[in-house]
Design a protein around this motif. Structure first.
Motif, PDB file in Angstrom:
ATOM      1  N   PRO A 250      -1.952   8.434   4.549  1.00 53.48           N
ATOM      2  CA  PRO A 250      -1.922   7.122   3.907  1.00 53.48           C
ATOM      3  C   PRO A 250      -0.588   6.402   4.121  1.00 53.48           C
ATOM      4  N   ARG A 251       0.427   7.145   4.556  1.00 55.99           N
ATOM      5  CA  ARG A 251       1.742   6.523   4.715  1.00 55.99           C
ATOM      6  C   ARG A 251       1.931   5.934   6.105  1.00 55.99           C
ATOM      7  N   ASP A 252       0.908   6.121   6.982  1.00 55.25           N
ATOM      8  CA  ASP A 252       0.933   5.491   8.307  1.00 55.25           C
ATOM      9  C   ASP A 252      -0.004   4.289   8.278  1.00 55.25           C
ATOM     10  N   TYR A 253       0.545   3.121   8.412  1.00 54.82           N
ATOM     11  CA  TYR A 253      -0.268   1.888   8.395  1.00 54.82           C
ATOM     12  C   TYR A 253      -0.435   1.463   9.852  1.00 54.82           C
ATOM     13  N   VAL A 254      -1.685   1.475  10.341  1.00 53.16           N
ATOM     14  CA  VAL A 254      -1.929   1.152  11.753  1.00 53.16           C
ATOM     15  C   VAL A 254      -2.450  -0.279  11.870  1.00 53.16           C
TER      16      VAL A 254
ATOM     17  N   ARG B 198       0.812  -1.218   0.000  1.00 50.24           N
ATOM     18  CA  ARG B 198       0.000   0.000   0.000  1.00 50.24           C
ATOM     19  C   ARG B 198       0.844   1.266   0.000  1.00 50.24           C
ATOM     20  N   GLY B 199       2.151   1.103  -0.042  1.00 44.28           N
ATOM     21  CA  GLY B 199       3.036   2.270  -0.120  1.00 44.28           C
ATOM     22  C   GLY B 199       3.222   2.978   1.215  1.00 44.28           C
TER      23      GLY B 199
ATOM     24  N   ALA C 198      10.768  -4.931   5.557  1.00 47.41           N
ATOM     25  CA  ALA C 198       9.843  -4.498   4.506  1.00 47.41           C
ATOM     26  C   ALA C 198      10.171  -3.070   4.076  1.00 47.41           C
ATOM     27  N   GLY C 199      11.305  -2.558   4.507  1.00 47.16           N
ATOM     28  CA  GLY C 199      11.704  -1.192   4.164  1.00 47.16           C
ATOM     29  C   GLY C 199      10.851  -0.149   4.867  1.00 47.16           C
TER      30      GLY C 199
END
Ligand SMILES: Cc1ncc(COP(=O)(O)O)c(C=O)c1O
Length: 378
Positions: free
Chosen positions: A167-171, A85-86, A111-112
């Protein structure tokens, strides 16, 4: 199926072998050393009388280098999802000394991704303190949440409360207890089935696991049924009963949450093009027993039975246990073996990582937010 990941002696990732469509549709970041071994333990070494049921231990405690335990398998799939999802930073949600949060902090770079942790206060313990100091040393961003009551809330609600809307924070949900995470444990059940097929152990009558966020128990519940459906094991006779030992309070570990997650995991499996299992909630529930009394004084607080289990498992180096999770599940295991209520074999699911943590950097603690420092100095 070709070997795409370092998955050990059996060569492939069992879930993708049974359901190749998932290999195409999921992005998995390989972290684990699979299969995790199964040890046979002589129950008399734990102080139990001779002639009783057999005991096996599934060594999830050494599931990966760097940090093992039961959080590795869900993380492989969740990290993959975040990567696809970037996302730039992956957040774990849990208590201050959460194993899931430290696992995320240690493995996110594979996962970088950068790591973050949304944490609520818990009783101080050695393990919790070590975990938090490790997170800080690894540059994991730490933010405070009000309490364990957050657990049943959706990820969307947590995002809203914490202002992480980018969108760059994946919770992640606490413990990665979502169907995608549970698929990792489903694969562990298939791995176990392969080990039974290979003669490494007899089919267990009972499997014992601690229940915190519900992810592990739910995944195993579906995974055993998938193993039978695929003809891997358990094709004759009954399936093992999953005994979930409550280590976090109600309603987090309400049995309907375990069964509900198992049900949604089977739905996700079908939606992704895997076998369409159609067990009702009632059927799934019949394979699951919840044991509530081993929680004793509550989450993160040691129990007398747990301390006794720690001593008995340590005596002959059987297994290193922790007070919050695995000791409580082990205490139930000892009682079950002594009770005459099972013919066995009993399989203990060793969920707490026994891999040494990286050395913590004291200067990182000094830079931590004041509320974290206050907790660490208690
Ligand atoms: C060591 C350990 N054991 C067991 C559990 C419970 O597993 P689950 O959260 O999948 O229910 C946890 C959860 O955090 C854990 O850290």
């Amino acid at each position: 199926m070709p070997l795409t990941t370092a998955d050990g002696a059996h060569g492939t990732y069992p879930l993708f072998e049974i359901a190749p469509a998932l290999d195409r549709r999921l992005n998995r970041v390989p972290l684990g050393d699979y299969p995790t071994p199964v040890d046979r333990v002589d129950p008399t070494t734990l102080g139990l009388p001779p002639g009783g049921p057999q005991l096996f231990i599934k060594r999830e405690d050494i599931s990966a280098q760097g940090y093992g335990g039961n959080k590795v398998r869900p993380l492989e799939l969740v990290l993959g999802d975040a990567q696809r999802r970037g996302a730039r930073r992956i957040w774990a949600t849990g208590a201050l000394g959460s194993n899931h949060s430290v696992a995320t902090a240690i493995h996110a770079h594979r996962a970088g991704l950068q790591a973050g942790a949304l944490l609520w206060p818990q009783p101080v313990s050695l393990t919790a303190r070590d975990n938090l100091e490790t997170m800080l040393s690894l540059d994991c961003r730490v933010e405070c949440l009000p309490g364990i009551a957050m657990v049943p809330l959706s990820v969307a609600a947590v995002r809203l409360l914490t202002g992480l809307r980018g969108p760059r924070d994946y919770v992640q949900a606490p413990g990665a207890a979502v169907p995608l995470g549970a698929l990792g444990h489903l694969s562990a059940a298939l791995e176990l089935a392969r080990q039974i097929r290979a003669g490494e152990l007899q089919p267990p009558h009972d499997i014992v696991v601690g229940v915190g966020s519900t992810c592990t128990a739910a995944g195993l519940l579906v995974g055993l049924r998938l193993a039978r459906y695929a003809g891997l094991a358990f094709t004759r006779g009954r399936l093992p009963i999953i005994h979930g030992v409550r280590v976090t309070p109600w309603p987090v570990t309400d049995r309907h949450r375990v069964v509900g997650l198992a049900y949604r995991t089977q739905e996700l499996l079908a939606r992704l093009g895997g076998p369409a299992l159609s067990f009702s909630r009632r059927e799934l529930s019949a394979g699951f027993r919840l044991h509530t009394s081993y929680l004793e004084a509550g989450y993160g607080r040691a129990s007398a039975a747990g301390r006794d289990a720690i001593t008995r498992f340590a005596r002959r180096d059987v297994l290193q246990l922790d007070t919050t999770y695995s000791a409580k599940a082990a205490a139930f295991t000892l009682d079950l073996l002594a009770s005459g209520r099972t013919r066995g074999p009993v399989l203990f699911w060793a969920t707490k990582s026994s891999v040494p943590l990286p050395r913590a950097d004291p200067s990182a603690t000094a830079r931590a937010p004041a509320w974290v420092q206050r907790w660490l100095s208690r």
